[in-house]
Write an enzyme that holds these catalytic residues in place. Structure first.
Site, short mmCIF file in Angstrom:
data_model
loop_
_atom_site.label_atom_id
_atom_site.label_comp_id
_atom_site.label_asym_id
_atom_site.label_seq_id
_atom_site.Cartn_x
_atom_site.Cartn_y
_atom_site.Cartn_z
N HIS A 68 0.83 -1.22 0.00
CA HIS A 68 0.00 0.00 0.00
C HIS A 68 0.86 1.26 0.00
CE1 HIS A 68 0.28 0.19 4.54
NE2 HIS A 68 0.21 1.47 4.30
N ASP A 114 -0.01 -7.46 1.53
CA ASP A 114 0.48 -6.07 1.62
C ASP A 114 2.01 -6.06 1.66
OD1 ASP A 114 0.57 -3.37 1.77
OD2 ASP A 114 -0.31 -3.20 3.78
N GLN A 204 0.81 5.98 11.64
CA GLN A 204 0.87 6.49 10.26
C GLN A 204 2.30 6.93 9.93
OE1 GLN A 204 -1.92 5.49 9.16
NE2 GLN A 204 -2.67 5.44 11.25
N GLY A 205 2.78 6.47 8.78
CA GLY A 205 4.14 6.80 8.35
C GLY A 205 5.13 5.69 8.64
N ASP A 206 4.74 4.76 9.54
CA ASP A 206 5.61 3.62 9.85
C ASP A 206 5.38 2.47 8.87
OD1 ASP A 206 6.94 4.64 12.13
OD2 ASP A 206 5.18 4.21 13.37
N SER A 207 4.30 2.54 8.11
CA SER A 207 3.96 1.45 7.20
C SER A 207 5.13 1.02 6.34
CB SER A 207 2.82 1.87 6.27
OG SER A 207 1.61 1.64 6.91
N1 ARG Z 1 -1.22 2.33 7.51
C1 ARG Z 1 -0.22 3.01 8.27
C2 ARG Z 1 0.81 3.61 7.34
O1 ARG Z 1 0.56 3.68 6.15
C3 ARG Z 1 0.35 2.15 9.35
C4 ARG Z 1 -0.61 1.99 10.43
C5 ARG Z 1 -0.17 1.10 11.48
N2 ARG Z 1 -1.17 1.20 12.50
C6 ARG Z 1 -1.08 0.60 13.66
N3 ARG Z 1 -2.03 0.83 14.55
N4 ARG Z 1 -0.10 -0.19 13.95
O2 ARG Z 1 1.80 4.18 7.76
#
Ligand code: ARG
Length: 261
Positions: A68, A114, A204-207
């Site tokens: 993603h 993913d 967010q941003g760690d993905s």
């Molecule tokens: N979707 C998020 C990203 O794009 C990562 C989210 C992780 N969330 C969590 N609760 N661990 O950075």
């Protein structure tokens, strides 16, 4: 009187980030680490320099990240930053991207698959992080402590971290993850990690960034409800499931089907 109260409130809000500078938890609930100690931890930036995801260096020119993060993205709008702990610094290498492979069955992070492999136009020195193989099931055992790393948000509503941050979280049982996410949790495609009471999590941003257990890359940061919320662990791509597909991208010459002579 009302003006005075407003002034005090403003001072408090403006003043607090400075006062918190050393005590604010990061990843969420993590703490700063040196990138030298996690040399496989990289992040992805776009052409404006914005850090949009994390990743893991698994070979000289191969980075595992989340599908993603890069699905639909042009190679011309992605760079991988290696050996730079401080996003505002100039240390390390900004490597161009030569190719983006996204798992062919990926549609959205909540449906699994993913995972992506980004090929760099530059070769980087190791050490790289070894991938979890299908037989490495012990690394996914519930309550095993795993490491999460990233430059992402430090709270659900917060902004991204300037520095690399590490957290430690237990792998959950399938039941705990299913209790949180119901049928959306796919036990072969995903693995959950986090405390029952929350407090430590990717955000967010760690993905795309790493979930490490036993010195191996067992997951890539994928999704979750909020961040670090009680009852809602973080969800990671279960990389051992995708080992053959990833390995075919990382070491194509070794994975090629042997031809009969
Ligand atoms: N979707 C998020 C990203 O794009 C990562 C989210 C992780 N969330 C969590 N609760 N661990 O950075």
């Amino acid at each position: 009187m009302r003006l005075g109260a407003l002034l005090v409130a403003t001072l408090f809000v403006v003043g607090s980030p400075l006062a918190w500078a050393d005590s604010v938890p990061m990843v969420v609930g993590g703490s700063r680490v040196r990138v030298e100690d996690y040399p496989f931890a990289v992040y992805l930036v776009d052409r404006s320099g914005f850090q949009f995801c994390g990743g893991s260096l698994v070979g000289a020119d191969k980075v595992v990240t989340a599908a993603h993060c890069v699905s639909g993205r042009s190679t011309a709008n992605a760079w991988v930053v290696w050996d730079r702990e401080d996003k505002l610094g100039t240390d390390g290498v900004v490597a161009g991207v030569r190719d983006i492979w996204v798992h062919p069955r990926f549609t959205s992070s909540m449906r699994g698959y993913d995972v992506s492999v980004v090929t760099l136009s530059t070769r980087l020195p190791g050490p790289y992080v070894p991938l979890a193989a299908p037989q490495d099931t012990a690394l996914y055992a519930p309550n095993t402590m795993a490491t999460i790393l990233g430059w992402g948000a430090v709270s659900s509503s917060g902004s991204a971290s300037r520095y690399l941050v590490k957290g430690t979280v237990p792998i959950t049982t399938d039941a705990a993850c299913r209790a949180a996410y119901g049928q959306t949790y796919l036990s072969t495609a995903m693995v959950c990690a986090g405390y029952q009471n929350g407090g430590v999590d990717t955000c967010q941003g760690d993905s795309g960034g790493p979930l490490i257990s036993g010195g191996r890359l067992i997951g890539d940061t994928s999704w979750g409800r909020g961040c670090a919320m009680a009852g809602y662990p973080g969800v990671y791509g279960r990389l051992a499931t995708y080992y053959d597909a990833i390995e075919a991208q990382v070491n194509p010459e070794m994975s090629a089907v042997p031809t009969r002579r």
